[in-house]
Write an enzyme that holds these catalytic residues in place. Structure first.
Site, PDB file in Angstrom:
ATOM      1  NE  ARG A 114      -1.447   2.544   2.733  1.00 19.85           N
ATOM      2  CZ  ARG A 114      -1.129   3.854   3.303  1.00 19.85           C
ATOM      3  NH1 ARG A 114      -0.915   4.842   2.351  1.00 19.85           N
ATOM      4  NH2 ARG A 114      -0.740   3.894   4.510  1.00 19.85           N
ATOM      5  CD  GLU A 115       3.170   5.429   2.786  1.00 18.05           C
ATOM      6  OE1 GLU A 115       2.349   5.449   3.532  1.00 18.05           O
ATOM      7  OE2 GLU A 115       3.806   6.395   2.047  1.00 18.05           O
ATOM      8  CG  HIS A 172      -4.922   2.816   3.639  1.00 22.99           C
ATOM      9  ND1 HIS A 172      -4.774   3.809   2.953  1.00 22.99           N
ATOM     10  CD2 HIS A 172      -4.419   3.147   4.982  1.00 22.99           C
ATOM     11  CE1 HIS A 172      -4.228   4.841   3.641  1.00 22.99           C
ATOM     12  NE2 HIS A 172      -4.155   4.310   4.752  1.00 22.99           N
ATOM     13  NE  ARG A 206      -5.923   2.454  10.119  1.00 21.41           N
ATOM     14  CZ  ARG A 206      -5.157   3.066   9.392  1.00 21.41           C
ATOM     15  NH1 ARG A 206      -3.896   3.072   9.611  1.00 21.41           N
ATOM     16  NH2 ARG A 206      -5.674   3.950   8.416  1.00 21.41           N
ATOM     17  CB  THR A 261       0.885  12.496   6.989  1.00 26.90           C
ATOM     18  OG1 THR A 261      -0.265  12.026   7.586  1.00 26.90           O
ATOM     19  CG2 THR A 261       0.732  12.572   5.497  1.00 26.90           C
ATOM     20  CG  HIS A 268       1.763   5.414   8.862  1.00 29.87           C
ATOM     21  ND1 HIS A 268       1.738   4.254   7.855  1.00 29.87           N
ATOM     22  CD2 HIS A 268       1.998   6.503   7.860  1.00 29.87           C
ATOM     23  CE1 HIS A 268       1.736   4.812   6.463  1.00 29.87           C
ATOM     24  NE2 HIS A 268       2.208   6.179   6.565  1.00 29.87           N
ATOM     25  CG  HIS A 300       5.610   9.343   5.744  1.00 27.30           C
ATOM     26  ND1 HIS A 300       5.874   9.089   4.359  1.00 27.30           N
ATOM     27  CD2 HIS A 300       4.137   9.060   6.119  1.00 27.30           C
ATOM     28  CE1 HIS A 300       4.777   8.478   4.160  1.00 27.30           C
ATOM     29  NE2 HIS A 300       3.817   8.521   4.911  1.00 27.30           N
ATOM     30  CG  HIS A 311      36.493  -1.328  16.021  1.00 27.20           C
ATOM     31  ND1 HIS A 311      34.970  -0.780  16.076  1.00 27.20           N
ATOM     32  CD2 HIS A 311      37.444  -0.172  16.494  1.00 27.20           C
ATOM     33  CE1 HIS A 311      35.086   0.290  16.523  1.00 27.20           C
ATOM     34  NE2 HIS A 311      36.194   0.685  16.814  1.00 27.20           N
TER      35      HIS A 311
HETATM   36  C1  HCA Z   1      -0.939   9.122   2.943  1.00 28.01           C
HETATM   37  C2  HCA Z   1      -1.707   8.421   4.075  1.00 28.01           C
HETATM   38  C3  HCA Z   1      -0.972   7.989   4.938  1.00 28.01           C
HETATM   39  C4  HCA Z   1      -1.985   7.179   5.911  1.00 28.01           C
HETATM   40  C5  HCA Z   1      -1.728   6.417   7.018  1.00 28.01           C
HETATM   41  C6  HCA Z   1      -2.359   5.419   7.687  1.00 28.01           C
HETATM   42  C7  HCA Z   1      -0.210   9.061   5.861  1.00 28.01           C
HETATM   43  O1  HCA Z   1      -0.884  10.375   2.997  1.00 28.01           O
HETATM   44  O2  HCA Z   1      -0.535   8.475   1.926  1.00 28.01           O
HETATM   45  O3  HCA Z   1      -3.411   5.224   7.159  1.00 28.01           O
HETATM   46  O4  HCA Z   1      -1.998   5.057   8.844  1.00 28.01           O
HETATM   47  O5  HCA Z   1       0.822   8.911   5.824  1.00 28.01           O
HETATM   48  O6  HCA Z   1      -0.876   9.658   6.563  1.00 28.01           O
HETATM   49  O7  HCA Z   1      -0.140   7.011   4.604  1.00 28.01           O
HETATM   50 CU    CU Z   2       2.133   7.152   4.712  1.00 29.72          CU
END
Ligand code: HCA
Ligand code: CU
Length: 380
Positions: A12-13, A72, A132, A166, A193, A195, A290
């Protein structure tokens, strides 16, 4: 931290990574490998995205994998219906809650978001499917708004709420504070989640677990939008240290390298040289100090035992920083019988040469070989 669960979002991501285009066969192989690896959940691209995404979602649901399959989707009834239709075990609902996203993306008020969320959650649950609810851009959302919304969806019986960084701007401390607060407000599981725009994706994930989160989203090699999210491999490195017993029994760690290599080939990237665990130099020891200690006891300079992942350590003897203990181990490997004084002498020769130019292992092997030949000739 103990019994954390992984929601693996390569499909997905990861599909949002600039280079990603997965064929159905590749998706099946990735899903199967990750399920065999032991992840709890696989998250798939929304079936609403395209006809092929819809078909692939159904196909993967029918594989009968050990891992539960999630998809998702946006938090609305049409998307949720499409998701349930595919036969998934769970639906991950998402909607932006920051003022940025409310203003520039979907234009909904918090009250509207809440009403729709509860309707959709009740619908998905009525179909016997796990659900969720997550906000996008949670860290830049108003805290009171966010907690009010999560409290309401918790009451509506959601299985998990999700917190998403995000834009990758959160720090481990911000993460700890938000998750700790949320932990006091909801009774359901908490998914997170992160980034990696500011390099904090793994740090934030462990901080979230320490604060009471239960689930972490990952992708193989961290692939995702921009520079991606918490990488599965780096998370395993972190957790094999933070929760060793659980991690070693739950996951088939020796599969990690193959999984990374496969995904890397699908999206045409290389595994970075400094990748945790699988990077080319992740278990290479160079300086003489080392090397000596590593050869005596690997824990001196290694927090992770590479053999857990089926990987070998490498003690470099090709640089001017090397020492005679490291050279000795190579001499023994090559089957020569030299005294310690002789090894010190050949080490000096290696250092002399390494001062002039970078050496490869073949070069140092030849130096050792030549030295040994000389000795034998002298002896006659
Ligand atoms: C995106 C959505 C998401 C969703 C994360 C999640 C984010 O912007 O593509 O549903 O837990 O980073 O917010 O990946
Ligand atoms: Cu994301």
């Amino acid at each position: 931290v103990g019994r954390y669960k992984i929601i693996e979002s390569t499909l997905r991501e990861g599909e949002q990574f600039a280079n990603a285009f997965f064929t159905t066969e590749q998706k099946i192989k990735i899903a199967t490998m990750l399920s065999d690896f032991g992840v709890d959940y696989l998250e798939l691209t929304s079936p609403v995205s395209s006809p092929q995404s819809y078909e692939d979602c159904k196909t993967i649901c029918k594989l009968g994998l050990k891992a539960k399959v999630l998809t998702h989707v946006r938090c609305n009834m049409e998307d949720a219906k499409k998701a349930v239709e595919c036969g998934v075990d769970g639906v991950d609902l998402v909607i932006g809650t920051s003022s940025f996203l409310r203003q520039y993306s979907h234009g909904k008020s918090m009250a509207m978001i809440q009403t729709t969320a509860i309707e959709v959650i009740e619908y998905v649950k009525s179909k016997g499917v796990e659900v969720r609810f997550s906000s996008e851009d949670s860290f830049r959302s108003d805290l009171v708004d966010l907690l009010t919304l999560y409290k309401a969806v918790d009451k509506a019986g959601v299985n998990r709420v999700g917190v998403a960084d995000t834009v990758g701007g959160a720090t481990p401390r911000m993460t700890y504070d938000l998750i700790r607060t949320l932990r006091g407000v909801v009774g359901c599981d908490i998914e997170t989640h992160f980034h990696d725009d500011t390099g904090c994706a793994v740090g934030n994930a462990i901080s979230a677990l320490e604060a009471g989160a239960t689930h972490v989203d990952t992708s193989v090699l961290g692939i995702g939008e921009r520079n991606g999210i918490t990488p599965l491999g780096a998370m395993m490195a972190r957790m094999v240290v933070s929760a060793p017993e659980y991690t070693k029994t739950k996951y088939n760690l020796k599969m990690l390298k193959d999984i990374e290599e496969y995904v890397a080939s699908c999206v045409q990237v290389n595994i970075p040289f400094n990748n945790p665990i699988t990077g080319a130099t992740a278990f290479t020891h160079k300086a003489g100090i080392h090397a000596k200690a590593i050869l005596a006891n690997p824990s001196t300079y290694e927090i992770i035992d590479p053999s857990l992942f089926g990987i070998n350590r490498y003690v470099s003897i090709t640089s001017r920083l090397t020492g005679w203990n490291a050279v000795k181990s190579r001499v023994v490997q090559l089957g020569y019988e030299l005294t310690d004084d002789q090894i010190k002498e050949v080490t000096a020769k290696i250092k002399q040469m390494a001062d002039i130019r970078p050496l490869a292992i073949d070069d140092t092997d030849s130096i050792i070989h030549a030295y040994n030949m000389n000795l034998r000739e002298e002896k006659g």
